[in-house]
Design a protein around this motif. Structure first.
Motif, PDB file in Angstrom:
ATOM      1  N   VAL A   1       0.860  -1.187   0.000  1.00  0.00           N
ATOM      2  CA  VAL A   1       0.000   0.000   0.000  1.00  0.00           C
ATOM      3  C   VAL A   1       0.892   1.231   0.000  1.00  0.00           C
ATOM      4  CG1 VAL A   1      -1.720   1.321   1.280  1.00  0.00           C
ATOM      5  CG2 VAL A   1      -1.854  -1.176   1.206  1.00  0.00           C
ATOM      6  N   VAL A   2       0.631   2.142  -0.928  1.00  0.00           N
ATOM      7  CA  VAL A   2       1.338   3.422  -0.982  1.00  0.00           C
ATOM      8  C   VAL A   2       0.329   4.524  -0.664  1.00  0.00           C
ATOM      9  CG1 VAL A   2       2.620   5.048  -2.422  1.00  0.00           C
ATOM     10  CG2 VAL A   2       2.975   2.585  -2.697  1.00  0.00           C
ATOM     11  N   TRP A   3       0.503   5.151   0.495  1.00  0.00           N
ATOM     12  CA  TRP A   3      -0.359   6.268   0.878  1.00  0.00           C
ATOM     13  C   TRP A   3       0.169   7.583   0.307  1.00  0.00           C
ATOM     14  CZ3 TRP A   3       0.524   2.248   4.292  1.00  0.00           C
ATOM     15  CH2 TRP A   3      -0.603   1.610   4.814  1.00  0.00           C
ATOM     16  N   ARG A   4       1.464   7.771   0.409  1.00  0.00           N
ATOM     17  CA  ARG A   4       2.112   8.963  -0.138  1.00  0.00           C
ATOM     18  C   ARG A   4       3.185   8.512  -1.126  1.00  0.00           C
ATOM     19  NH1 ARG A   4       2.352  14.045   2.073  1.00  0.00           N
ATOM     20  NH2 ARG A   4       4.571  14.100   1.587  1.00  0.00           N
ATOM     21  N   GLY A   5       3.009   8.885  -2.388  1.00  0.00           N
ATOM     22  CA  GLY A   5       3.950   8.506  -3.425  1.00  0.00           C
ATOM     23  C   GLY A   5       3.513   9.154  -4.725  1.00  0.00           C
ATOM     24  N   PHE A   6       4.205   8.839  -5.813  1.00  0.00           N
ATOM     25  CA  PHE A   6       3.848   9.443  -7.088  1.00  0.00           C
ATOM     26  C   PHE A   6       2.446   9.018  -7.533  1.00  0.00           C
ATOM     27  CE2 PHE A   6       8.528   9.423  -7.218  1.00  0.00           C
ATOM     28  CZ  PHE A   6       8.731  10.791  -7.382  1.00  0.00           C
ATOM     29  N   ARG A   7       2.089   7.773  -7.228  1.00  0.00           N
ATOM     30  CA  ARG A   7       0.756   7.291  -7.578  1.00  0.00           C
ATOM     31  C   ARG A   7       0.248   6.409  -6.449  1.00  0.00           C
ATOM     32  NH1 ARG A   7      -0.999   5.219 -13.548  1.00  0.00           N
ATOM     33  NH2 ARG A   7      -3.242   5.288 -13.184  1.00  0.00           N
ATOM     34  N   PRO A   8      -0.479   6.966  -5.469  1.00  0.00           N
ATOM     35  CA  PRO A   8      -0.984   6.177  -4.340  1.00  0.00           C
ATOM     36  C   PRO A   8      -1.866   5.029  -4.816  1.00  0.00           C
ATOM     37  CG  PRO A   8      -1.202   8.522  -3.902  1.00  0.00           C
ATOM     38  CD  PRO A   8      -0.833   8.393  -5.356  1.00  0.00           C
ATOM     39  N   GLY A   9      -1.778   3.916  -4.130  1.00  0.00           N
ATOM     40  CA  GLY A   9      -2.592   2.774  -4.502  1.00  0.00           C
ATOM     41  C   GLY A   9      -2.076   1.494  -3.873  1.00  0.00           C
ATOM     42  N   ILE A  10      -2.533   0.375  -4.394  1.00  0.00           N
ATOM     43  CA  ILE A  10      -2.124  -0.939  -3.915  1.00  0.00           C
ATOM     44  C   ILE A  10      -1.403  -1.651  -5.050  1.00  0.00           C
ATOM     45  CG2 ILE A  10      -2.902  -3.163  -3.009  1.00  0.00           C
ATOM     46  CD1 ILE A  10      -5.324  -1.717  -1.863  1.00  0.00           C
ATOM     47  N   TYR A  11      -0.209  -2.170  -4.765  1.00  0.00           N
ATOM     48  CA  TYR A  11       0.621  -2.810  -5.780  1.00  0.00           C
ATOM     49  C   TYR A  11       0.933  -4.234  -5.359  1.00  0.00           C
ATOM     50  CZ  TYR A  11       1.010   1.894  -7.561  1.00  0.00           C
ATOM     51  OH  TYR A  11       0.698   3.127  -8.059  1.00  0.00           O
ATOM     52  N   ASN A  12       1.059  -5.104  -6.362  1.00  0.00           N
ATOM     53  CA  ASN A  12       1.192  -6.528  -6.055  1.00  0.00           C
ATOM     54  C   ASN A  12       2.631  -7.013  -6.011  1.00  0.00           C
ATOM     55  OD1 ASN A  12       1.666  -6.416  -8.866  1.00  0.00           O
ATOM     56  ND2 ASN A  12       1.073  -8.570  -9.041  1.00  0.00           N
TER      57      ASN A  12
END
Length: 267
Positions: free
Chosen positions: A67-78
């Motif tokens: 899980v990326v809360w703060r980043g270039f593109r917040p979201g969930i990555y596998n």
């Protein structure tokens, strides 16, 4: 590098049900019904209207979700490579890995600060282990910045996490001393309030000290820890002068239940 791949919607019946979750504000993650598939399972379908950002995975790698809360593109990555692209070079990036997609989804709905506080803790109401903790109980824990270092400890209700007491910070202490003081203060609190619920600690050392009614530490007295050692002597005196045999002191099974509810989440 992240690859843009097309998924044949007719092949996966649940795709349309999941797409509102997947494409809300471009926060993308792999739907549960596709989580067992790997990159080579997908073929580009240029006629498909929907896209999924998905990266190659090592066949031997254990599946993780990030899980990326703060980043270039917040979201969930596998996978980690996809996550790393979103946080590398981003000031004060906020991210964390999870063992399942469901855990990642639940975490993404909360703030990073909330998740950091809950780090390592499990939902005690949904445990599937044979042995389960007694929820109607008190849990205690200590945290120390360095060992020895700045020490604090607290007690909470196991079921709700409601904080009952907190002590510190003390300038110079150890985790074991903090765990010991937390148990004794918990026992005193339960006795004063005429409650016979169990008390949990994750420290075998502190539990042993309480049973012996004596602290066995190599920490030396000095001006910085004078207040702390006064608390230790007071606790030992309380143990020798009070009957608390009707309050079970139980070992918290971290390997089964996650971090104890009183944990500070700083590991």
């Amino acid at each position: 590098m992240i690859r843009k791949l097309m998924i044949r919607s007719s092949k996966y019946k649940l795709w349309k049900e999941a797409e509102t979750i997947i494409f809300i504000t471009s926060k993308i993650f792999l739907p549960a019904e596709l989580s067992h598939l790997r990159y080579r399972s997908f073929c580009p379908i240029t006629s498909c209207k929907k896209t999924l950002y998905f990266c190659p995975m090592s066949k031997k790698a254990k599946q993780k979700y990030y899980v990326v809360w703060r980043g270039f593109r917040p979201g969930i990555y596998n996978n980690w490579e996809a996550c790393k692209e979103q946080i590398t070079g981003y000031e004060r990036a906020q991210f964390k890995s999870f063992d399942s997609l469901e855990e990642a989804r639940q975490a993404f709905e909360k703030s990073y600060e909330e998740i950091r506080e809950l780090k390592g803790k499990k939902n005690l109401h949904t445990l599937t282990t044979d042995r389960k903790p007694i929820l109607s109980s008190l849990s205690v824990d200590a945290a120390c910045k360095g060992n020895p270092g700045v020490l604090e400890y607290r007690g909470v209700f196991t079921d709700t996490g409601t904080e009952i007491f907190r002590r510190g910070p003390y300038d110079l202490g150890t985790v074991n001393i903090g765990e010991f003081l937390a148990i004794v203060l918990g026992l005193a609190w339960l006795k004063n309030n005429k409650l016979q619920m169990p008390l949990y600690s994750d420290s075998r050392t502190a539990i042993a000290w309480v049973r012996k009614k004596q602290v066995n530490t190599k920490l030396k007295w000095n001006d910085k820890n004078r207040e702390l050692f006064h608390a230790v002597h007071k606790a030992q005196k309380w143990l020798k002068e009070n009957d608390y045999g009707d309050i079970p002191i139980l070992k918290w099974e971290t390997h089964l239940w996650g971090e104890i509810p009183a944990d500070y989440g700083r590991k």
